[in-house]
Design an enzyme around this catalytic site. Structure first.
Site, PDB file in Angstrom:
ATOM      1  CE1 TYR A   1      -3.594  -2.623   0.771  1.00 45.89           C
ATOM      2  CE2 TYR A   1      -2.412  -3.098   2.813  1.00 45.89           C
ATOM      3  CZ  TYR A   1      -3.406  -3.408   1.908  1.00 45.89           C
ATOM      4  OH  TYR A   1      -4.213  -4.500   2.131  1.00 45.89           O
TER       5      TYR A   1
ATOM      6  CG  ASN B   1     -10.621   8.450   4.316  1.00 42.84           C
ATOM      7  OD1 ASN B   1     -10.643   8.599   5.520  1.00 42.84           O
ATOM      8  ND2 ASN B   1     -11.488   9.053   3.518  1.00 42.84           N
TER       9      ASN B   1
ATOM     10  CE1 TYR C   1      -3.344  -0.832  -3.738  1.00 46.87           C
ATOM     11  CE2 TYR C   1      -4.153   0.647  -5.453  1.00 46.87           C
ATOM     12  CZ  TYR C   1      -4.388  -0.149  -4.344  1.00 46.87           C
ATOM     13  OH  TYR C   1      -5.660  -0.268  -3.842  1.00 46.87           O
TER      14      TYR C   1
ATOM     15  N   GLY D   1     -13.979  -0.830   3.931  1.00 44.60           N
ATOM     16  CA  GLY D   1     -12.703  -1.170   4.540  1.00 44.60           C
ATOM     17  C   GLY D   1     -12.593  -2.664   4.760  1.00 44.60           C
TER      18      GLY D   1
ATOM     19  CG  ASP E   1     -10.876  -4.302   0.814  1.00 43.27           C
ATOM     20  OD1 ASP E   1     -11.302  -3.438   1.604  1.00 43.27           O
ATOM     21  OD2 ASP E   1      -9.827  -4.165   0.165  1.00 43.27           O
TER      22      ASP E   1
ATOM     23  NE  ARG F   1      -4.404  -8.439  -1.107  1.00 47.26           N
ATOM     24  CZ  ARG F   1      -4.784  -7.200  -0.734  1.00 47.26           C
ATOM     25  NH1 ARG F   1      -4.625  -6.786   0.501  1.00 47.26           N
ATOM     26  NH2 ARG F   1      -5.332  -6.379  -1.614  1.00 47.26           N
TER      27      ARG F   1
ATOM     28  CD  GLU G   1      -3.172  -5.700   5.338  1.00 43.41           C
ATOM     29  OE1 GLU G   1      -2.347  -6.438   4.745  1.00 43.41           O
ATOM     30  OE2 GLU G   1      -4.065  -5.065   4.742  1.00 43.41           O
TER      31      GLU G   1
HETATM   32  C1  DGY Z   1      -6.538  -2.835  -1.425  1.00 39.85           C
HETATM   33  O1  DGY Z   1      -5.924  -2.400  -2.394  1.00 39.85           O
HETATM   34  O2  DGY Z   1      -6.477  -3.982  -1.013  1.00 39.85           O
HETATM   35  C2  DGY Z   1      -7.323  -1.908  -0.639  1.00 39.85           C
HETATM   36  O3  DGY Z   1      -7.941  -2.521   0.454  1.00 39.85           O
HETATM   37  C3  DGY Z   1      -8.334  -1.170  -1.435  1.00 39.85           C
HETATM   38  O4  DGY Z   1      -8.567  -0.070  -0.657  1.00 39.85           O
END
Ligand code: DGY
Length: 436
Positions: A33, A38, A85, A169, A171, A204, A400
């Site tokens: 990231y 935000n 990214y 948030g 996801d 993920r 994380e």
């Molecule tokens: C990601 O890229 O995994 C984020 O959670 C999107 O905001």
């Protein structure tokens, strides 16, 4: 007095925050990231405040410098180019909407800013600095809250919808499985994910979910990011109790702060939002589950999915019997989880202990739940959550997120908001009788 182990943990947390500090904003972790997120930024400011108050305010100021004219505060600010990214600015194409040449995404994230700035002011050593910075942010945060109720609750129900799983948030929560299934991936442009080159793909979201995430972005892009049109046009429109509770708590906190700073109109309007939001939250309660549930606004039906989104309302001033029921539900979950709080009920068939928001423990959500439980007088449950969180750090470092059964660290490492929350947890949390 802090013992040596706590002192070491705090120093390490501070080191991680400095490591990810890019001067005026912080990246959640480098690689996975590489920009400003935000709610990461706002929650991280709480950590900064313990060792650099001015830097804490700058974190939030930088985010709000990228607020759209309509009031929306974007979920990512792309401060620098970084092709590590995906999806970057070339996919979002929000250019016309952004107030500065720095590109942003076109969706938002859980509005924790109101809560965070009140906490920064309440604890400020430099009161004059805090009041000056809070006074400048107050109308901006209020504009964001108004944006939510205008564009994400066009029928005036008191509850706002998210239009993309990334806005929550959470996801890839199991909560979104059914509504996301209705988003056809047909027409999605070919893409290459980058997240799975930085983190274990088993931690993920899946490729099928990513196709739908991107298809939704394309859909909104085709509507020129016109927020007056997106809500009704979106095939994904979900009311998340956790998201709404965060908004309500932020409105309540903004009202209190506005009172202190003599901003009567912002105070009154914010209080009105919070009162209506709290009353409407009642419609999301499930007696059968003993928690709140998401509501699919596109079908008009509840989403029967026992996730952490339905526990988070304890962060807002829900009625005492509801808070007690959530405390009991959390105690019950605690019997089956080694480390609290799993992001989904481990007894549910879809639970996945490693995959992002489908089971793992996240410290930022723990923080909000523990804060709410403590304020509602459920200190035993709050203490268990704080204790488990610190055990996770001792066993697995500043990850994380973590496996709720084994403490296996998941996703990115040296994570900014995890470090910030550790610093918060090493400082006593609020109890009933503190400022409400
Ligand atoms: C990601 O890229 O995994 C984020 O959670 C999107 O905001």
């Amino acid at each position: 007095m802090m013992d040596d182990r706590a002192g070491d943990m705090r120093s390490r947390a501070q080191e991680i925050m400095r490591l990810n500090d890019r001067g005026t904003y912080t990246v959640p972790t480098s690689g996975l990231y590489p920009f400003q997120w935000n709610w990461d930024s706002c929650l991280s400011a709480l950590g900064f405040a313990h060792f650099d108050e001015a830097r804490a305010w700058t974190e939030i100021d930088t985010l709000f410098a990228h607020q759209w004219e309509d009031g929306m505060v974007p979920h990512i600010v792309f401060h620098r180019e970084d092709d590590g990214y995906f999806p970057g600015p070339d996919v979002w194409r929000t250019g016309r909407m952004t107030p500065t040449p720095t590109p942003t995404t076109g969706i938002t994230q859980p509005p924790v800013a109101g809560f965070c700035i009140r906490r920064l002011v309440d604890r400020a050593a430099d009161r004059a600095l805090a009041e000056t910075r809070a006074r400048a942010l107050l109308p901006q945060i209020h504009a964001w809250h108004k944006w939510f109720y205008r564009h994400r609750d066009p029928q005036g129900t008191g509850l706002v919808a998210i239009l993309h799983p990334w806005e929550s948030g959470r996801d890839n929560s199991i909560d979104w499985d059914a509504p996301l299934e209705r988003v056809s991936p047909e027409g999605v442009e070919p893409f290459t994910r980058k997240d799975t080159t930085h983190a274990d793909p088993a931690h993920r979201p899946t490729q099928g979910q990513y196709e739908r995430y991107i298809r939704l972005v394309q859909h909104f892009r085709d509507l020129d990011w016109d927020n007056a049109r997106l809500h009704d046009a979106s095939p994904f429109r979900v009311v998340d109790p956790g998201f709404n509770a965060i908004l309500v708590r932020s409105c309540t906190d903004l009202a209190a702060l506005a009172d202190d700073l003599g901003e009567a109109e912002i105070a009154a309007r914010s209080r009105e939002f919070a009162t209506r939001g709290l009353a409407a939250m009642e419609s999301l309660w499930s007696e059968a589950r003993g928690q709140y549930l998401c509501h699919d606004r596109a079908t008009g039906r509840a989403i029967d999915s026992p996730s952490i989104g339905g526990l988070l309302p304890v962060f807002a001033a829900i009625p005492a019997p509801r808070a007690a029921a959530l405390a009991a539900r959390i105690a019950h979950l605690g019997e089956g989880a080694e480390y609290m709080v799993p992001s989904h009920d481990p007894a549910a068939p879809e639970f996945d202990s490693l995959r992002y928001w489908r089971g793992p423990v996240w410290l930022i959500v723990n923080y909000m739940i523990a804060d709410g439980l403590a304020r509602a007088g459920h200190g035993v449950q709050a203490d268990r959550i704080v204790g488990d969180s610190l055990r996770l750090i001792r066993e697995s470092g500043f990850a994380e997120y973590y496996d709720t059964h084994t403490a296996e660290p998941c996703g990115g490492s040296t994570f900014t908001w995890t470090a910030a929350i550790v610093i918060e947890f090493l400082t006593p949390i609020s109890r009933p009788g503190d400022t409400a």
